[in-house]
Design a protein around this motif. Structure first.
Motif, PDB file in Angstrom:
ATOM      1  N   LEU A 316       0.839  -1.202   0.000  1.00 11.64           N
ATOM      2  CA  LEU A 316       0.000   0.000   0.000  1.00 11.64           C
ATOM      3  C   LEU A 316       0.871   1.247   0.000  1.00 11.64           C
ATOM      4  O   LEU A 316       0.599   2.209  -0.709  1.00 11.64           O
ATOM      5  N   ALA A 320       0.119   0.612  -4.067  1.00  6.59           N
ATOM      6  CA  ALA A 320      -0.910  -0.339  -4.476  1.00  6.59           C
ATOM      7  C   ALA A 320      -2.285   0.207  -4.120  1.00  6.59           C
ATOM      8  O   ALA A 320      -2.453   0.812  -3.062  1.00  6.59           O
ATOM      9  N   HIS A 321      -3.251   0.002  -5.002  1.00  6.53           N
ATOM     10  CA  HIS A 321      -4.629   0.353  -4.682  1.00  6.53           C
ATOM     11  C   HIS A 321      -5.245  -0.785  -3.864  1.00  6.53           C
ATOM     12  O   HIS A 321      -4.796  -1.924  -3.961  1.00  6.53           O
ATOM     13  N   GLY A 322      -6.272  -0.456  -3.084  1.00  8.54           N
ATOM     14  CA  GLY A 322      -6.980  -1.490  -2.325  1.00  8.54           C
ATOM     15  C   GLY A 322      -7.440  -2.628  -3.219  1.00  8.54           C
ATOM     16  O   GLY A 322      -7.325  -3.796  -2.878  1.00  8.54           O
ATOM     17  N   GLU A 324      -6.102  -3.759  -5.884  1.00  6.79           N
ATOM     18  CA  GLU A 324      -5.016  -4.642  -6.314  1.00  6.79           C
ATOM     19  C   GLU A 324      -4.653  -5.643  -5.222  1.00  6.79           C
ATOM     20  O   GLU A 324      -4.346  -6.797  -5.500  1.00  6.79           O
ATOM     21  N   ILE A 325      -4.717  -5.159  -3.949  1.00  8.63           N
ATOM     22  CA  ILE A 325      -4.483  -6.058  -2.815  1.00  8.63           C
ATOM     23  C   ILE A 325      -5.588  -7.106  -2.784  1.00  8.63           C
ATOM     24  O   ILE A 325      -5.336  -8.298  -2.625  1.00  8.63           O
ATOM     25  N   SER A 393      -7.756  -5.492   1.746  1.00  9.32           N
ATOM     26  CA  SER A 393      -7.714  -4.284   0.933  1.00  9.32           C
ATOM     27  C   SER A 393      -8.102  -3.040   1.731  1.00  9.32           C
ATOM     28  O   SER A 393      -7.783  -1.927   1.337  1.00  9.32           O
ATOM     29  N   LEU A 394      -8.779  -3.236   2.846  1.00  5.87           N
ATOM     30  CA  LEU A 394      -9.242  -2.087   3.622  1.00  5.87           C
ATOM     31  C   LEU A 394      -8.273  -1.682   4.734  1.00  5.87           C
ATOM     32  O   LEU A 394      -8.546  -0.758   5.495  1.00  5.87           O
ATOM     33  N   LEU A 395      -7.142  -2.396   4.815  1.00  2.91           N
ATOM     34  CA  LEU A 395      -6.166  -2.058   5.868  1.00  2.91           C
ATOM     35  C   LEU A 395      -5.619  -0.651   5.670  1.00  2.91           C
ATOM     36  O   LEU A 395      -5.455  -0.178   4.549  1.00  2.91           O
ATOM     37  N   PRO A 397      -2.546   1.784   5.634  1.00  2.00           N
ATOM     38  CA  PRO A 397      -1.117   1.512   5.423  1.00  2.00           C
ATOM     39  C   PRO A 397      -0.251   1.779   6.659  1.00  2.00           C
ATOM     40  O   PRO A 397       0.685   1.026   6.916  1.00  2.00           O
ATOM     41  N   ILE A 398      -0.571   2.828   7.418  1.00  2.00           N
ATOM     42  CA  ILE A 398       0.264   3.142   8.593  1.00  2.00           C
ATOM     43  C   ILE A 398       0.163   2.034   9.628  1.00  2.00           C
ATOM     44  O   ILE A 398       1.178   1.522  10.115  1.00  2.00           O
TER      45      ILE A 398
ATOM     46  N   ARG B  77      -8.375   7.840  -1.515  1.00  2.00           N
ATOM     47  CA  ARG B  77      -7.403   6.820  -1.124  1.00  2.00           C
ATOM     48  C   ARG B  77      -6.518   6.361  -2.285  1.00  2.00           C
ATOM     49  O   ARG B  77      -5.297   6.261  -2.159  1.00  2.00           O
ATOM     50  N   ASN B  78      -7.149   6.103  -3.420  1.00  2.00           N
ATOM     51  CA  ASN B  78      -6.388   5.594  -4.564  1.00  2.00           C
ATOM     52  C   ASN B  78      -5.507   6.664  -5.183  1.00  2.00           C
ATOM     53  O   ASN B  78      -4.394   6.393  -5.624  1.00  2.00           O
ATOM     54  N   ARG B  84       1.867   8.615  -3.946  1.00  2.00           N
ATOM     55  CA  ARG B  84       2.986   7.967  -3.252  1.00  2.00           C
ATOM     56  C   ARG B  84       3.852   7.213  -4.245  1.00  2.00           C
ATOM     57  O   ARG B  84       5.068   7.234  -4.177  1.00  2.00           O
ATOM     58  N   TYR B 113       3.008  -1.386  -9.349  1.00  2.00           N
ATOM     59  CA  TYR B 113       1.786  -0.670  -8.995  1.00  2.00           C
ATOM     60  C   TYR B 113       1.682   0.683  -9.687  1.00  2.00           C
ATOM     61  O   TYR B 113       0.809   1.471  -9.368  1.00  2.00           O
ATOM     62  N   ARG B 115       0.845   3.458 -12.516  1.00  2.00           N
ATOM     63  CA  ARG B 115      -0.283   3.544 -13.460  1.00  2.00           C
ATOM     64  C   ARG B 115       0.206   3.462 -14.888  1.00  2.00           C
ATOM     65  O   ARG B 115      -0.521   3.139 -15.801  1.00  2.00           O
TER      66      ARG B 115
END
Lengths: 404, 253
Positions: A316, A320-322, A324-325, A393-395, A397-398, B77-78, B84, B113, B115
């Protein structure tokens, strides 16, 4: 992230703990294996029933005497003798879509030959009977239409009779006595084995129906009439014509018929319905074990997500997007269940082979069952992998990076 | 020249129900390209929260954060994940490499990851190039468990570099390393900084901070000191001195 790297990651994760992956997949292996084996056994049983129905003959229609309702007193087939030889002749004469008719009477008698005796069933049939039943002779010939007309003292015997009364050699040309009347054996039937009900189908003597009625049992009514339609397509037409003809001759109306016409298809459907029910039941029980296997996958995937929280955090953090995880973990559970499913299919085929080898039960691996089991196992992986993958996927990152 | 990082009156309040923790209380900061800043402070001073904010892992409760001219306030979020991926590189105290994954594959991770689609061949080439920058070209097919702590951290630095980030963020990168290896890693950072890469690192070791160009000291969520380092240490010089000292010790022994 591309499919290939997703798959690579999944395989690597599964390889990391081979034993655990194997045990997890075992649930699916057993489930799919059981489905395949059970359906194979059920199908095998069904195919036996179907083969025996087919041994009734080709495009056969059976006209039974007896009624469903006669003046308030009701009974089923063979309840009362209502079919006459004239009925059979009328069918032969007037129904155009048929190619063979054999009137039938049955009786049992003690028969004698070579100083040996044997109690057996005597069938009085027409000359077309063996053609209708597709029943070949192993020796000799079938009696002819002329024998029927002349009330001939000839007979065709089953294998059991041949071995019991004529143990020394060919029975063709020999004489056997039915109720003190000498009958010449003109043919021996090919062996047919046991029927669905377990009766010895080779324990019989076939004589012309005229001879059976006049020389053996003095019956005046027929038990049934076997009719052969010219092709599978004309069976319904022939059936309708016969019903119409007999209603006219017997002066009955629908609902008060004193006869029944059954097609081979109807008989087959009734017989295979039982086998179908059994297959369905076995399949359903096996399906439940597949669901249990799915729960096993879900359990292990939840453990896996917790174990790899840090890894998820790293992924993440680097972008990485949620989704993708989620895809990664979903792929993992699908790979697991599909692998298990594939092994299960092989195991199921092996198990049904083993059963047919050891127990002598006929089995038939159904390609449909294989395909369904495969996709069902993939679906199990997808359904039961969804929640753990979603959780991953909802974790945050921190938090995930800090997880010890 | 526009600032790479621009913080305007950043506050971060953790609300865990009963107690509100005011971790960062109004930080205003500008970071220009080519800077090398150490953020220092006691534990609880808010430096980690500040780093998480800078790293787009966390959002400020109030205030404005512009990263390379992009205001992160409106991003979901995405979009933050993409930011990042494209503009930031992370180096952690615990290295955070994927075990059972080779150094090369670890370095390739951020590109997976991205794009923008990069061919497998280009990915490998770039990862190899970044490993060469940190001096680990010959360790590409080693697993993290086969590498020393310093080497693992250099792999992590290579991973942070691979997408050409605007800012490289390091959270106590020398925390788990012995002093000599720490200096080696600082040498890698200095070399990257000399090539124009902007670096922000958290540390609580004063002597490590002296390898940076700018020192920011935090206390109770506020910046209490923000100075340029005058007597900057150069890692190569320090390492040579250390070698000489070791050699002298052996001679006299």
């Amino acid at each position: 992230m591309r499919l290939r790297s997703t798959l690579t990651v999944s395989f690597r994760a599964l390889r990391r703990n081979v034993l655990r992956s194997l045990l997890t997949a075992l649930g699916i292996i057993v489930g799919v294996g059981a489905v395949i084996a059970m359906v194979s056994i059920g199908n095998g049983a069904k195919s036996v029933v179907e083969a025996q129905i087919a041994s009734l003959g080709e495009n056969v229609l059976l006209v039974f005497s007896g009624s469903f309702n006669q003046g308030g007193a009701r009974s089923g087939a063979f309840g009362a003798g209502t079919l006459t030889v004239e009925d059979a002749e009328a069918i032969k004469r007037e129904v155009t879509t048929i190619i063979g008719v054999s009137p039938e009477v049955r009786t049992s008698a003690q028969i004698l030959a070579n100083g040996l005796n044997w109690s057996t069933q005597i069938l009085g049939e027409g000359a077309d009977y063996l053609t209708i039943r597709v029943w070949p002779l192993s020796d000799g010939v079938m009696f002819s239409e002329a024998d029927v007309r002349s009330v001939g003292k000839v007979c065709v015997i089953g294998q059991t009779i041949a071995t019991q009364l004529f143990p020394d050699g060919s029975a063709v040309g020999q004489i056997l006595r039915i109720k003190a009347q000498p009958f010449k054996v003109v043919g021996i039937l090919a062996a047919k084995g046991l029927s669905v009900q377990g009766q010895d189908q080779d324990d019989l003597v076939i004589v012309p129906y005229t001879s059976a009625m006049r020389r053996v049992s003095k019956q005046t009514m027929l038990r049934s009439i076997s009719v052969q339609a010219s092709s599978p397509d004309t069976m319904t037409l022939a059936q309708n014509d016969i019903v119409a003809l007999l209603r006219q001759r017997h002066r009955t109306a629908e609902g008060s018929d004193d006869f029944t016409v059954r097609s081979q298809v109807e008989i087959a459907q009734a017989a295979t319905a039982t086998a179908d029910t059994m297959t369905g039941l076995l399949g359903a029980v096996a399906g439940v074990s597949l669901i249990v296997g799915g729960i096993g996958i879900m359990n292990i995937m939840l453990v896996s997500v917790t174990e790899r929280t840090r890894e998820i955090g790293i992924r993440l953090a680097v972008g990485a997007h949620g989704r993708e995880i989620q895809l990664q973990f979903l792929t993992e559970s699908i790979v697991l269940s599909v692998l298990g499913g594939s092994i299960g299919i092989l195991a199921g085929i092996g198990a049904s082979e083993l059963v047919s080898h050891l127990k002598g039960w006929p089995t038939l691996v159904s390609p449909t069952a294989v395909v369904i089991a495969f996709f069902f196992s993939a679906a199990v992986g997808m359904i039961f992998g969804y929640y753990p993958a979603r959780k991953a996927s909802l974790l945050d990152p921190i938090d995930a990076l800090r997880y010890e | 020249m526009p600032a790479v990082v621009k913080l305007e009156d950043i506050h971060r309040i953790y609300d865990s129900g009963e107690v509100k923790v005011h971790a960062v209380r109004g930080v205003t900061l500008e970071l220009h390209k080519g800077e090398f800043m150490a953020v220092m402070g006691a534990s609880g001073s808010g430096k980690s929260t500040l780093m998480n904010t800078l790293g787009c892992l966390d959002r400020p409760t109030s205030g404005r954060y512009l990263l390379d001219g992009v205001d992160i306030a409106g991003l979901d979020r995405n979009e933050l994940a993409d930011l990042r991926n494209e503009k930031l590189g992370f180096v952690f105290q615990g290295f955070n490499l994927l075990s059972r994954t080779t150094a090369l594959e670890n370095v390739e991770l951020p590109m997976l990851y991205g794009r923008r689609r990069i061919s497998h061949h280009d990915m490998q080439e770039r990862a190899e190039h970044c490993l060469a920058i940190v001096g680990l070209a010959d360790r590409a097919d080693h697993f993290p468990s086969q590498l020393s702590g310093g080497q693992q951290q250099r792999v992590a630095i290579a991973r942070a570099l691979v997408n050409n980030p605007q800012v490289l963020l390091a959270d106590e990168p020398t925390g788990n390393l012995d002093s000599k290896t720490a200096i080696e890693v600082m040498g890698v950072f200095q070399k990257l900084n000399d090539q124009g890469i902007t670096i922000v690192m958290v540390t609580h070791e004063l002597d490590i901070a002296r390898y940076c160009r700018r020192n920011l000291i935090m206390r109770d969520g506020k910046v209490v000191s923000d100075v340029q380092v005058t007597d900057r240490l150069i890692a190569d010089t320090e390492l040579r001195r250390l070698h000489e000292a070791e050699a002298a010790a052996k001679l006299t022994a």
